[in-house]
Design an enzyme around this catalytic site. Structure first.
Site, short mmCIF file in Angstrom:
data_model
loop_
_atom_site.label_atom_id
_atom_site.label_comp_id
_atom_site.label_asym_id
_atom_site.label_seq_id
_atom_site.Cartn_x
_atom_site.Cartn_y
_atom_site.Cartn_z
N GLY A 13 0.83 -1.21 0.00
CA GLY A 13 0.00 0.00 0.00
C GLY A 13 0.86 1.25 0.00
N GLY A 116 6.05 -3.11 3.30
CA GLY A 116 5.60 -3.65 4.58
C GLY A 116 5.87 -5.15 4.67
N GLY A 118 4.39 -7.87 3.59
CA GLY A 118 4.31 -8.67 2.36
C GLY A 118 5.55 -8.49 1.51
N ILE A 140 1.68 2.39 7.29
CA ILE A 140 0.98 3.25 8.25
C ILE A 140 0.58 2.45 9.49
CG2 ILE A 140 0.09 4.82 6.48
CD1 ILE A 140 -2.72 3.47 7.02
N ASP A 141 0.55 1.11 9.36
CA ASP A 141 0.05 0.28 10.48
C ASP A 141 1.04 0.18 11.63
OD1 ASP A 141 -2.02 -0.16 8.70
OD2 ASP A 141 -1.25 -2.09 8.05
N MET A 183 -7.65 2.83 10.20
CA MET A 183 -7.01 1.66 9.57
C MET A 183 -6.06 1.02 10.59
SD MET A 183 -6.17 2.47 5.61
CE MET A 183 -7.38 2.11 4.36
N GLY A 184 -5.21 0.14 10.10
CA GLY A 184 -4.25 -0.51 10.99
C GLY A 184 -4.19 -2.02 10.85
N ARG A 185 -5.11 -2.56 10.04
CA ARG A 185 -5.17 -4.00 9.80
C ARG A 185 -5.24 -4.78 11.10
NH1 ARG A 185 -1.38 -7.24 5.93
NH2 ARG A 185 0.13 -6.28 7.31
N ARG A 280 -23.40 8.18 15.17
CA ARG A 280 -23.01 8.22 13.75
C ARG A 280 -21.62 7.62 13.60
NH1 ARG A 280 -27.54 9.71 13.51
NH2 ARG A 280 -28.42 11.45 12.32
O1 F6P Z 1 -1.44 -1.85 5.43
C1 F6P Z 1 -1.90 -0.56 5.19
C2 F6P Z 1 -3.39 -0.55 5.02
O2 F6P Z 1 -3.80 0.79 4.78
C3 F6P Z 1 -4.18 -1.15 6.17
O3 F6P Z 1 -4.28 -0.31 7.28
C4 F6P Z 1 -5.49 -1.47 5.48
O4 F6P Z 1 -6.16 -2.54 6.12
C5 F6P Z 1 -5.05 -1.87 4.11
O5 F6P Z 1 -3.76 -1.31 3.90
C6 F6P Z 1 -5.97 -1.41 3.02
O6 F6P Z 1 -5.45 -1.84 1.80
P1 F6P Z 1 -6.06 -1.50 0.39
O7 F6P Z 1 -5.56 -0.14 -0.01
O8 F6P Z 1 -5.54 -2.57 -0.48
O9 F6P Z 1 -7.54 -1.49 0.54
#
Ligand code: F6P
Length: 366
Positions: A13, A116, A118, A140-141, A183-185, A280
């Site tokens: 990403g 990252g 991967g 970013i995670d 985000m953050g997976r 919300r």
């Molecule tokens: O690993 C970075 C990240 O932004 C994660 O926080 C998020 O889950 C993922 O990538 C989203 O990936 P994509 O851009 O493929 O939807």
């Protein structure tokens, strides 16, 4: 070492600071008379032999640019290649030998990979096949082991914190529960640090399973105390005690087999139904990955990039530049990908959050 020509690529990403690393590597190399080529779209460019020649002009003025001038891909995996015309998701191909061939055909002495987990896993496999690689940790995670911080994290954290600040005004004015999804997976770093920095009331992270009852009780107690709004920060990967997550799609062909997202909507509905408080949801999504890097990320990316080329000159192949105690050092790539760096539920940051009155939506923690 006698280094005449290197390749560089950005994979996975995109994130703020990629261009700053490309610039630092290239400036350090070019000033020492070393040729640099930039492969397009991560490892896809190595497989397809698509690249640009990097000259001083190419890397001039890119320090503050978000994204990556080289392009990126998080689906191009040379070991399981699924992209047409060389493979499909149903019938992936191992094109690692093609990538190796192209590396040598370009007479490269080294490759710098910026990515990252991967990308680092692929880099390690290529190192084992004899490709001289130095890696730079990006995400970013902030979930990579063996480095105190990845570049890109500070920029995402800054966006998330600013969003919480802005959302406070609507929460206050309408007396609502506002849910902000970060985000953050599989890691809760962005959510936790943004919640601490932005003054969140509840923070939900993948490392601490939550319970709806605890969330509802906490919100009703706040209301009973006369606090007429609440801020909930939920990491996209947060899970309940049954292990359920909000998954929008499963994607077998990707290095990320599941796409996370939507937990904020689920929680918002649950809160309205059960606590009877208007709520919300706001999903920050890719906003967190875009735009110019913060000053810290520009600084960190520059240190990482300059060091990565120094490591090439020293023949430190199979190693990754790593940020430790405010300095840059080097660690084995294999150590960086052995396991994800997650928030410690019993660590200092969680303790501090609890001590300022935050809830993790869990009866076990707090
Ligand atoms: O690993 C970075 C990240 O932004 C994660 O926080 C998020 O889950 C993922 O990538 C989203 O990936 P994509 O851009 O493929 O939807």
């Amino acid at each position: 070492m006698n280094i005449k020509k290197i390749g560089i690529l950005t994979a996975g990403g995109d994130c703020p600071g990629l261009n700053a690393v490309v610039r630092a590597v290239s400036k350090n190399a070019l000033r020492q008379g070393v040729e640099v080529i930039g492969f397009k779209n991560g490892f896809d460019g190595v497989v397809r032999n698509e690249f640009i020649k990097i000259t001083p002009d190419v890397v001039s003025g890119i320090l503050t640019l978000g994204g990556t001038i080289l392009g990126t891909s998080n689906i191009a995996n040379p070991f399981k290649y699924t992209l047409p015309p060389f493979g499909t998701p149903e019938a992936p191909n191992d094109l690692s030998s093609v990538a190796l061939h192209n590396f040598h055909a370009n007479q490269l002495d080294a490759l710098i990979t910026i990515g990252g987990d991967g990308t680092l896993t692929m880099s390690q496999k290529f190192v084992e096949l004899g490709m001289p690689i130095v890696a730079v940790p990006k995400t970013i995670d902030n979930d990579l082991s063996a480095t105190d911080q990845t570049f890109g994290f500070d920029s995402a954290l800054t966006v998330a914190t600013e969003a919480i600040d802005r959302i406070h005004t609507t929460a206050q004015s309408h007396h609502r529960v506002m849910i902000i999804e970060t985000m953050g997976r599989y890691a809760g770093w962005i959510a936790l640090r943004a919640a601490i920095a932005g003054g969140g009331d509840i923070v939900l992270i993948p490392e601490i399973p939550y319970n709806d009852d605890v969330i509802v009780d906490y919100l009703l107690k706040r209301r009973a105390q006369g606090k007429n709004f609440s801020i909930v920060v939920a990491a996209e990967g947060a899970k309940n005690e049954q292990g359920e997550q909000a998954i929008t799609r499963t994607v077998a062909a990707s290095t990320d087999p599941i796409r996370l997202g939507g937990i904020a909507y689920k929680l918002s509905n649950m809160i309205e139904d059960r606590a009877k408080i208007e709520s919300r949801a706001c999903v920050l999504g890719h906003m967190q990955r875009g735009g110019t890097p913060t000053a810290f990320d520009r600084w960190l990316s520059t240190l990482y990039g300059a060091k990565a080329f120094d490591m090439v000159l020293e023949g430190k192949f199979g190693y990754m530049a790593s940020f430790r105690n405010f300095g840059i050092t080097e660690v084995k790539i294999a150590d960086a990908v052995s396991q994800l760096k997650l928030v410690d539920p019993h660590g200092e940051e969680v303790k501090a959050a609890l001590e300022v009155g935050m809830s993790f939506g869990s009866a076990q923690i707090g």
